[in-house]
Design a protein around this motif. Structure first.
Motif, PDB file in Angstrom:
ATOM      1  N   ILE A   1      38.158 -32.763 -37.476  1.00 33.34           N
ATOM      2  CA  ILE A   1      39.027 -33.862 -37.904  1.00 33.34           C
ATOM      3  C   ILE A   1      38.795 -35.077 -37.000  1.00 33.34           C
ATOM      4  O   ILE A   1      38.916 -34.985 -35.783  1.00 33.34           O
TER       5      ILE A   1
ATOM      6  N   TYR B   1      44.874 -31.792 -38.998  1.00 34.53           N
ATOM      7  CA  TYR B   1      44.775 -30.646 -39.891  1.00 34.53           C
ATOM      8  C   TYR B   1      46.205 -30.195 -40.215  1.00 34.53           C
ATOM      9  O   TYR B   1      46.794 -29.394 -39.513  1.00 34.53           O
TER      10      TYR B   1
ATOM     11  N   TYR C   1      37.630 -35.439 -42.162  1.00 40.11           N
ATOM     12  CA  TYR C   1      36.763 -34.689 -41.254  1.00 40.11           C
ATOM     13  C   TYR C   1      35.323 -35.192 -41.329  1.00 40.11           C
ATOM     14  O   TYR C   1      34.910 -35.822 -42.305  1.00 40.11           O
TER      15      TYR C   1
ATOM     16  N   LYS D   1      38.887 -27.495 -39.021  1.00 34.41           N
ATOM     17  CA  LYS D   1      39.919 -27.664 -37.988  1.00 34.41           C
ATOM     18  C   LYS D   1      39.376 -28.423 -36.782  1.00 34.41           C
ATOM     19  O   LYS D   1      40.076 -29.215 -36.164  1.00 34.41           O
TER      20      LYS D   1
END
Length: 405
Positions: free
Chosen positions: A131, A136, A191, A128
């Motif tokens: 990224i 996300y 990510y 989370k």
């Protein structure tokens, strides 16, 4: 002001250039400064490595992972029974996952990956916060299943945000099956954690898609458990094992990544020993400096004793000198270490190869405890180093000192 402190100040100053610290005293102070700053920086880097690795390893797994001995996958009923885990002290959250090796294919290449199905609303992973392109988001309102992949993997297979990829999953019990499960996904986010080996392997989809691809039905591969206090991880794992009993077993992140944390401990152990020697060498500079002062001030010591100064006062004079050198050197060492650590934190001039160290720059963790511990140790050594010259000075006989001066 006690006369011992007054005399010590006069001794520290040069006899020829009043107001300037003598050259030999300056060398001793620089030695203490460099030794102190080196040890603080080394401890900050070592702690930074540990913190970064822990955070990133946890980001891809969890503090504790629960699996089964006799049955590979957890039935849907297990989810309900595991609700009691949340009532165990120190357990913060419990999240089911489905994961297994699979293949990802684009228009340009095909690569092996570890497919992990998650429930986004319960996900606590590092993804989370990592990224770098897209977001996300597993929303399927546009009719496309979403996937999140690492930057290194995206570069390998030549995909960008919004491109389509295909996941191919083969039954491990029948690797030669002609009917593998296949599903298309749209890249919703890319990510980058700095741990290249993981960025190259892990891909994330919604739990139900992973269950379909891995042919699990309503089953899951295991449960990720996050804790309130990681220092109690071993006790909590034992408690979970006792509460659940057979056929469940709980593994801590230290057990799952034993080699990684063993390497980290190996890196930490020699640092205080090797760099502690720097401070010891610097402390010997104090002994040498004070001994030279004793030899130089033999006549003055004799005069002081003849005027009524006792051995205890003479000892205090040279102990004050040694502690002055130690305090100034320690303060300057703390300042130097703090400045250098801040430069690395803000500008990152020192980089690392990601494929070896799991991060792209030297990590720093500034902790007051490191500064306090090193300062106390340095000042303690400086005090004991000052005792030897001061005891020698206190035993000088005034008549002989004045006669042969």
């Amino acid at each position: 002001m006690p006369f011992e402190i007054f005399i010590a100040k006069r001794y520290i100053k040069s006899t020829r250039f009043t107001g300037f610290i003598s050259f030999i005293t300056l060398i001793a102070i620089i030695g203490i400064m460099l030794g102190t700053s080196s040890l603080i920086i080394a401890l900050s880097i070592s702690n930074g490595f540990e913190k970064e690795l822990k955070e990133k390893v946890i980001g891809f797994t969890s503090h504790i992972q629960i699996s089964k001995f006799d049955v590979r996958y957890h039935q849907k009923d297990d989810w309900i029974s595991l609700e009691k885990l949340k009532k165990i002290p120190n357990v913060k959250s419990v999240s089911p996952f489905a994961g297994r090796e699979a293949m990802i294919r684009s228009n340009y290449a095909i690569e092996g990956v570890y497919l992990k199905g998650i429930l986004p609303e319960y996900d606590f992973s590092i993804i989370k916060r990592s990224i770098i392109d897209g977001k996300y988001d597993f929303d399927e309102s546009d009719g496309n299943a979403k996937i999140i992949i690492g930057k290194k993997l995206a570069n390998k297979i030549g995909v960008e945000l919004g491109d389509k990829v295909v996941i191919v999953a083969i039954d491990p019990n029948n690797p030669y099956s002609l009917t593998p499960k296949i599903e298309q996904f749209k890249v919703a986010g890319i990510y980058e954690t700095g741990m290249a080996e993981y960025d190259d392997i892990f891909v994330y989809v919604r739990l139900e898609h992973a269950q379909y691809l891995l042919d699990l039905g309503n089953k899951v591969s295991g449960f990720d458990v996050m804790l309130e206090n990681i220092d109690l991880i071993d006790q909590t794992a034992v408690l979970i094992q006792d509460v659940l009993g057979y056929p469940y077993y709980a593994r801590t992140m230290y057990q799952m990544y034993r080699n990684l944390f063993a390497w980290l401990e190996l890196q930490k152990k020699p640092v205080p020993i090797v760099l502690g020697l720097i401070i010891i060498v610097a402390v010997f500079n104090i002994i040498g400096t004070l001994l030279m002062m004793v030899i130089e001030k033999t006549k003055e010591i004799g005069i002081l004793k003849s005027m009524g100064a006792d051995s205890k006062s003479i000892m205090k004079i040279f102990i004050y000198q040694g502690m002055f050198i130690g305090i100034i050197g320690t303060i300057l060492g703390n300042i130097l270490a703090y400045i250098l650590c801040l430069i690395q934190l803000n500008y990152k001039p020192l980089s690392l190869p990601e494929d070896i160290y799991f991060m792209n720059s030297v990590p720093i963790l500034l902790e007051l405890w490191n500064f306090a511990l090193v300062s106390i140790a340095t000042l303690t050594l400086c005090f004991f180093a000052s005792l030897i010259p001061s005891m020698i000075a206190s035993r000088i006989q005034p008549a002989e000192a004045i006669r042969f001066a």
